[in-house]
Design an enzyme around this catalytic site. Structure first.
Site, PDB file in Angstrom:
ATOM      1  CG  ASP A  37     -35.577 -66.303  23.494  1.00 53.88           C
ATOM      2  OD1 ASP A  37     -36.218 -65.749  22.495  1.00 53.88           O
ATOM      3  OD2 ASP A  37     -35.230 -67.426  23.902  1.00 53.88           O
TER       4      ASP A  37
ATOM      5  N   GLY B 226     -31.383 -82.682  19.984  1.00 54.58           N
ATOM      6  CA  GLY B 226     -31.882 -82.283  21.535  1.00 54.58           C
ATOM      7  C   GLY B 226     -32.779 -81.089  21.394  1.00 54.58           C
TER       8      GLY B 226
ATOM      9  CG  HIS C   7     -22.077 -69.569  22.740  1.00 51.12           C
ATOM     10  ND1 HIS C   7     -21.164 -69.040  22.498  1.00 51.12           N
ATOM     11  CD2 HIS C   7     -22.437 -69.467  24.109  1.00 51.12           C
ATOM     12  CE1 HIS C   7     -20.349 -68.782  23.656  1.00 51.12           C
ATOM     13  NE2 HIS C   7     -21.154 -69.063  24.657  1.00 51.12           N
TER      14      HIS C   7
ATOM     15  CG  HIS D 205     -28.861 -70.913  24.732  1.00 50.86           C
ATOM     16  ND1 HIS D 205     -28.229 -71.428  23.693  1.00 50.86           N
ATOM     17  CD2 HIS D 205     -30.171 -71.166  24.507  1.00 50.86           C
ATOM     18  CE1 HIS D 205     -29.083 -71.811  22.688  1.00 50.86           C
ATOM     19  NE2 HIS D 205     -30.236 -72.062  23.182  1.00 50.86           N
TER      20      HIS D 205
HETATM   21  P1  AMP Z   1     -32.724 -72.914  21.305  1.00 56.81           P
HETATM   22  O1  AMP Z   1     -31.158 -72.895  20.709  1.00 56.81           O
HETATM   23  O2  AMP Z   1     -33.384 -73.944  20.959  1.00 56.81           O
HETATM   24  O3  AMP Z   1     -32.306 -73.076  23.131  1.00 56.81           O
HETATM   25  O4  AMP Z   1     -33.042 -71.746  20.972  1.00 56.81           O
HETATM   26  C1  AMP Z   1     -32.463 -70.591  20.614  1.00 56.81           C
HETATM   27  C2  AMP Z   1     -33.238 -69.380  21.347  1.00 56.81           C
HETATM   28  O5  AMP Z   1     -32.769 -68.222  20.802  1.00 56.81           O
HETATM   29  C3  AMP Z   1     -34.681 -69.224  20.798  1.00 56.81           C
HETATM   30  O6  AMP Z   1     -35.520 -69.151  22.149  1.00 56.81           O
HETATM   31  C4  AMP Z   1     -34.908 -67.887  20.066  1.00 56.81           C
HETATM   32  O7  AMP Z   1     -35.986 -67.499  20.322  1.00 56.81           O
HETATM   33  C5  AMP Z   1     -33.722 -67.145  20.540  1.00 56.81           C
HETATM   34  N1  AMP Z   1     -32.933 -66.166  19.802  1.00 56.81           N
HETATM   35  C6  AMP Z   1     -32.729 -66.064  18.553  1.00 56.81           C
HETATM   36  N2  AMP Z   1     -32.081 -65.238  18.158  1.00 56.81           N
HETATM   37  C7  AMP Z   1     -32.184 -64.374  19.260  1.00 56.81           C
HETATM   38  C8  AMP Z   1     -31.481 -63.065  19.405  1.00 56.81           C
HETATM   39  N3  AMP Z   1     -30.958 -62.140  18.316  1.00 56.81           N
HETATM   40  N4  AMP Z   1     -31.681 -62.560  20.502  1.00 56.81           N
HETATM   41  C9  AMP Z   1     -32.255 -63.094  21.676  1.00 56.81           C
HETATM   42  N5  AMP Z   1     -32.569 -64.371  21.411  1.00 56.81           N
HETATM   43  C10 AMP Z   1     -32.746 -64.940  20.292  1.00 56.81           C
END
Ligand code: AMP
Length: 142
Positions: A34, A95, A101, A103
């Site tokens: 992240d 949520g 996608h 993760h």
């Molecule tokens: P969530 O959808 O709430 O689980 O959060 C999305 C996560 O993706 C957050 O922790 C962001 O810091 C992370 N994030 C967003 N863009 C990127 C990226 N390009 N590369 C890696 N992590 C990312």
């Protein structure tokens, strides 16, 4: 529920259209750091198959992501000298999901140190590169 949108940022990373700090890959899963970590070594584990979140992923793909999440959690303890691991996974905006996608967040934790708020600070590229190398090596070492 909305359907999967293949233009999401993690789909672009999976297709190699955007860069990432990769730590693990197999035929069905992919993991990278992240870039706004809530603690050092914060890693995201994804299925390669398109799935918005836990509501539409196939049970087999979900089970495989869970196996990889465990592998990465075990390696993160070694790579970062962590005392514990926080696992998070958000579904739909209500949520807490921001990127659509599926993760799983693997957050290495040190005793007494709180996690930073979500997306609060971007980590330096050289720090992420070094951490990705260390974690990938620990995963490979099993
Ligand atoms: P969530 O959808 O709430 O689980 O959060 C999305 C996560 O993706 C957050 O922790 C962001 O810091 C992370 N994030 C967003 N863009 C990127 C990226 N390009 N590369 C890696 N992590 C990312």
């Amino acid at each position: 529920m909305p359907s999967y949108d293949s233009n999401n940022i993690f789909a672009k990373i999976l297709r190699g259209e955007l860069p990432c700090y990769r730590v693990y890959e197999d035929d069905k899963a992919f993991a990278f750091l992240d870039i706004m970590p809530r603690a050092p070594g914060h890693t995201l584990v994804l299925p390669k198959a398109p799935a918005r979140n836990i509501l539409d992923i196939t049970p087999d793909d979900l089970a495989h992501v869970a196996k990889v999440a465990q592998k990465i959690a075990q390696a993160a303890i070694k790579a970062f000298g962590a005392d514990g691991i926080t696992v998070q996974q958000f579904n739909e905006g209500a949520g807490g999901q921001v990127v659509f996608h599926l993760h799983v967040h693997i957050v290495p934790r040190k005793a007494g140190i709180p996690m930073k708020p979500p997306a609060s600070a971007k980590e330096k590229p050289e720090v992420l590169a070094e951490q990705a190398k260390a974690l990938a090596a620990a995963i490979a070492a099993g």
